[in-house]
Each structure stands twice: as C-alpha cells, then as structure tokens.
Design a protein around this motif. Structure first.
Motif, PDB file in Angstrom:
ATOM      1  N   ASP A 144       0.816  -1.212   0.000  1.00  0.00           N
ATOM      2  CA  ASP A 144       0.000   0.000   0.000  1.00  0.00           C
ATOM      3  C   ASP A 144       0.849   1.260   0.000  1.00  0.00           C
ATOM      4  N   GLY A 145       2.102   1.149   0.482  1.00  0.00           N
ATOM      5  CA  GLY A 145       2.973   2.319   0.522  1.00  0.00           C
ATOM      6  C   GLY A 145       3.985   2.357  -0.593  1.00  0.00           C
ATOM      7  N   GLY A 146       4.218   1.198  -1.247  1.00  0.00           N
ATOM      8  CA  GLY A 146       5.174   1.161  -2.348  1.00  0.00           C
ATOM      9  C   GLY A 146       6.607   1.370  -1.908  1.00  0.00           C
ATOM     10  N   LEU A 147       6.944   0.981  -0.689  1.00  0.00           N
ATOM     11  CA  LEU A 147       8.274   1.248  -0.160  1.00  0.00           C
ATOM     12  C   LEU A 147       9.282   0.180  -0.586  1.00  0.00           C
ATOM     13  N   ARG A 148      10.552   0.584  -0.591  1.00  0.00           N
ATOM     14  CA  ARG A 148      11.651  -0.354  -0.805  1.00  0.00           C
ATOM     15  C   ARG A 148      11.904  -1.130   0.489  1.00  0.00           C
ATOM     16  N   ALA A 207       6.782  11.569   2.151  1.00  0.00           N
ATOM     17  CA  ALA A 207       5.620  11.065   2.877  1.00  0.00           C
ATOM     18  C   ALA A 207       4.910  10.041   1.998  1.00  0.00           C
ATOM     19  N   ALA A 208       4.566   8.897   2.578  1.00  0.00           N
ATOM     20  CA  ALA A 208       3.887   7.838   1.836  1.00  0.00           C
ATOM     21  C   ALA A 208       2.494   7.641   2.428  1.00  0.00           C
ATOM     22  N   PRO A 209       1.450   7.954   1.657  1.00  0.00           N
ATOM     23  CA  PRO A 209       0.088   7.777   2.171  1.00  0.00           C
ATOM     24  C   PRO A 209      -0.315   6.305   2.183  1.00  0.00           C
ATOM     25  N   LEU A 210      -1.260   5.971   3.051  1.00  0.00           N
ATOM     26  CA  LEU A 210      -1.744   4.600   3.177  1.00  0.00           C
ATOM     27  C   LEU A 210      -3.260   4.570   3.063  1.00  0.00           C
ATOM     28  N   GLY A 211      -3.766   3.414   2.704  1.00  0.00           N
ATOM     29  CA  GLY A 211      -5.200   3.212   2.695  1.00  0.00           C
ATOM     30  C   GLY A 211      -5.711   2.885   4.088  1.00  0.00           C
ATOM     31  N   VAL A 212      -7.025   2.749   4.208  1.00  0.00           N
ATOM     32  CA  VAL A 212      -7.646   2.505   5.507  1.00  0.00           C
ATOM     33  C   VAL A 212      -7.238   1.153   6.074  1.00  0.00           C
ATOM     34  N   LYS A 213      -7.211   0.114   5.231  1.00  0.00           N
ATOM     35  CA  LYS A 213      -6.874  -1.224   5.722  1.00  0.00           C
ATOM     36  C   LYS A 213      -5.425  -1.292   6.200  1.00  0.00           C
ATOM     37  N   ARG A 227       6.924  -3.981  -4.508  1.00  0.00           N
ATOM     38  CA  ARG A 227       6.976  -2.602  -5.028  1.00  0.00           C
ATOM     39  C   ARG A 227       6.514  -2.568  -6.483  1.00  0.00           C
ATOM     40  N   HIS A 228       6.922  -3.561  -7.250  1.00  0.00           N
ATOM     41  CA  HIS A 228       6.443  -3.662  -8.629  1.00  0.00           C
ATOM     42  C   HIS A 228       4.923  -3.809  -8.653  1.00  0.00           C
ATOM     43  N   THR A 229       4.410  -4.639  -7.764  1.00  0.00           N
ATOM     44  CA  THR A 229       2.971  -4.881  -7.715  1.00  0.00           C
ATOM     45  C   THR A 229       2.222  -3.599  -7.372  1.00  0.00           C
ATOM     46  N   TRP A 230       2.754  -2.862  -6.406  1.00  0.00           N
ATOM     47  CA  TRP A 230       2.140  -1.582  -6.023  1.00  0.00           C
ATOM     48  C   TRP A 230       2.098  -0.610  -7.196  1.00  0.00           C
ATOM     49  N   ALA A 231       3.227  -0.472  -7.902  1.00  0.00           N
ATOM     50  CA  ALA A 231       3.288   0.460  -9.033  1.00  0.00           C
ATOM     51  C   ALA A 231       2.327   0.040 -10.129  1.00  0.00           C
ATOM     52  N   SER A 232       2.259  -1.259 -10.399  1.00  0.00           N
ATOM     53  CA  SER A 232       1.359  -1.758 -11.435  1.00  0.00           C
ATOM     54  C   SER A 232      -0.104  -1.501 -11.064  1.00  0.00           C
ATOM     55  N   ALA A 233      -0.440  -1.759  -9.801  1.00  0.00           N
ATOM     56  CA  ALA A 233      -1.827  -1.569  -9.368  1.00  0.00           C
ATOM     57  C   ALA A 233      -2.231  -0.100  -9.429  1.00  0.00           C
TER      58      ALA A 233
END
Length: 303
Positions: free
Chosen positions: A145-149, A184-190, A249-255
C-alpha cells in the motif's frame, strides 16, 4: 594484478573517501577496478594503468556481459571511468581509455507482480491474535500500500507513523553528500488499521521503548532488512509461491497505474527522480494490461 594498479587503487580509494563517497560506492568502484586489473593480468600480462586502451576496456566489457550480465557490466563501468578521470587529474595517466565508450545498456528486467489472491493468501497466514501475525500483516500492507523499498520498510521509525492521517514518513535512498531523500507515503484505511493493530500489540513488547518501528521475536530487539526479507520469503513459501521483496513494489506500481493513477504522481509517491526506473517498472504492467484488453476485444470472438 600489475603493481601500479595495486598502488593507485589505495590512493584512489583515499581520494574517494575524502570526497565524501559512501563506503558502499567505494567498495563497488574498487571491485570494478580490481576485476579489470585481474582480467588484464590474465589476458594481457604486464599491462599497467597507463597502457590500457579503449579496445581493452571494450573487450573486458564484452566478457563481463557474456560471463555475467549486461547489468553487471553497467554497474562496474562507472567505477572504471571514475578511476581514469581521477588518474588524469593526479597526473598518473595521460589519456582516458573510457572516453568514447558508452555505458553498457541496462538489462530488460521482467520482475513479476503478485496477484490479489497471492497477497490475500500472505495476509491470511498472519494470525491477528499474535504479535508476529499483527507485525507481519502490517509489514505486508506497508509494502503493497505504501510502495516502499525493503530498506525503507525496515528503516521506519515509530515517530514516522501517523495512523490517524494514514501517513508514513520515509527516509529513502540517498548519498553521503546529498543526504537521504525524505518523503511522505500515504496509506489506505486497511493498511492503517493493520498498523494500528500492530502498534497496540507492540506496547506489550519488552523493547517497546526503542525508536525502531519493527520489533523482533525470540529475544531479538528489532527486525532489520534481512529479517523482513526472510519473513516474506517464508510466508510466501507457506502459500506455495516464490517472493522477493521488490516484487511487492512492482505490484504496487502496477496496481496504481491500472487503477488510473498518472505517472507524475507515481514518480512522487515512489521516490523516483527520473523516468528510467518508472519505465522499467511499467513494462510488466503494460504487457498485462494489453493482454487483458485483448481478451475483452479478441477479434476471433467476434467472428
């Protein structure tokens, strides 16, 4: 290697240190020059630093690419170029044999992305009634959800988490000279809820007063990069598939792109400063989107 290489490599490393290069960069640069010097000793004995020609550099690059990969050659070449520029400045060489040679092109990596079902399986294996289950679920959510390394996830501090605002404050990749890149990396509710559950359980940990966000188990105070990686690999194996942390991270970017997010926002959120990495991340996602689009528009189905 030739004796002159041995002497100059020590002096060059001292110069890099004085100029503020990180230990990791200095190690990489020195390894590149050592490999070149050893290769020259094996294939062209008695070749010293001043005797190296452009053709010899090219021959070494070709062997590197054939024996290892284009990515290896690409990562080592800047070190050789840096050495010869320093040697010219110091009067140890008259010409730069790397001049006119282009940096080897990058590989075309095709890092796979995870399916929603695979991510759900990872989370389902985390028992929400235990400290480890809550911690590992929170880590997985931060990745997807954050796309972090990996290093960014492992390096999160307790005071860098704001579950109310659903925000993480991250120190990304940087250098000794420019310092870390903060964002800053935003997150979803879950994801915020998973972190909140972990933080409540974290208060009971013997090392709860430590500033690091992720605490260890079995007497370990904290969980570092290696520990995070081992956890992910183990949980993926339990689910029956292979996982490397960067796949998340790849999955996050793709989504993000598949959901309609634009490239400019993705660059900011992911902490990229140029489009090169963004383009590489997008190739797998683009192919997947194209295949799904064709399934909906298949010409054969309209005959």
């Amino acid at each position: 290697m030739h004796a002159d290489f041995a002497v100059l490599l020590d002096s060059w490393d001292l110069a890099l240190h004085a100029d503020g290069y990180s230990p990791r960069t200095r190690t990489s640069y020195r390894k590149a020059m050592t490999l070149l010097a050893v290769w020259l000793a094996e294939h062209h004995p008695d070749t010293g630093p001043e005797d190296v020609t452009r053709d010899l550099i090219r021959a070494w690059i070709v062997e590197l690419r054939e024996r290892t990969s284009s990515g290896t050659a690409r990562s080592y070449f800047p070190g050789v170029r840096k050495f010869y520029r320093w040697a010219i400045e110091e009067g140890e060489a008259d010409t730069d044999p790397t001049e006119g040679i282009r940096t080897p092109p990058p590989n075309d990596p095709r890092t796979p992305i995870l399916t929603v079902e695979q991510i759900r399986a990872l989370l389902a294996g985390c028992d929400a009634r235990t400290f480890l289950g809550r911690r590992d679920a929170a880590i997985i959510y931060v990745f997807v959800d954050g796309g972090l390394r990996l290093a960014e996830v492992a390096g999160l501090a307790l005071n860098g988490v704001d579950t109310r605002e659903r925000m993480l404050f991250v120190e990304g990749k940087g250098t000794n000279r420019s310092g870390p890149r903060r964002r800053a990396a935003p997150l979803g509710v879950k994801a915020a809820r998973a972190l909140d559950r972990y933080l409540r359980e974290r208060r009971k940990h013997p090392y709860a007063e430590l500033p690091q966000l992720w605490l260890g188990d079995r007497g370990r105070a904290t969980l570092g990069s290696d520990g995070v990686k081992r956890m992910l690999v183990r949980r993926a194996e339990q689910c029956g598939f292979h996982l490397h942390p960067h796949m998340l991270r790849h999955t996050w970017a793709s989504a993000f792109r598949e959901a309609g997010g634009n490239e400019g926002d993705l660059m900011v959120l992911g902490g990229w400063r140029n489009r090169q990495m963004l383009d590489r991340y997008g190739k797998v996602a683009a192919a997947s989107r194209a295949q799904e689009a064709y399934k909906r528009l298949a010409f054969g189905d309209r005959i």
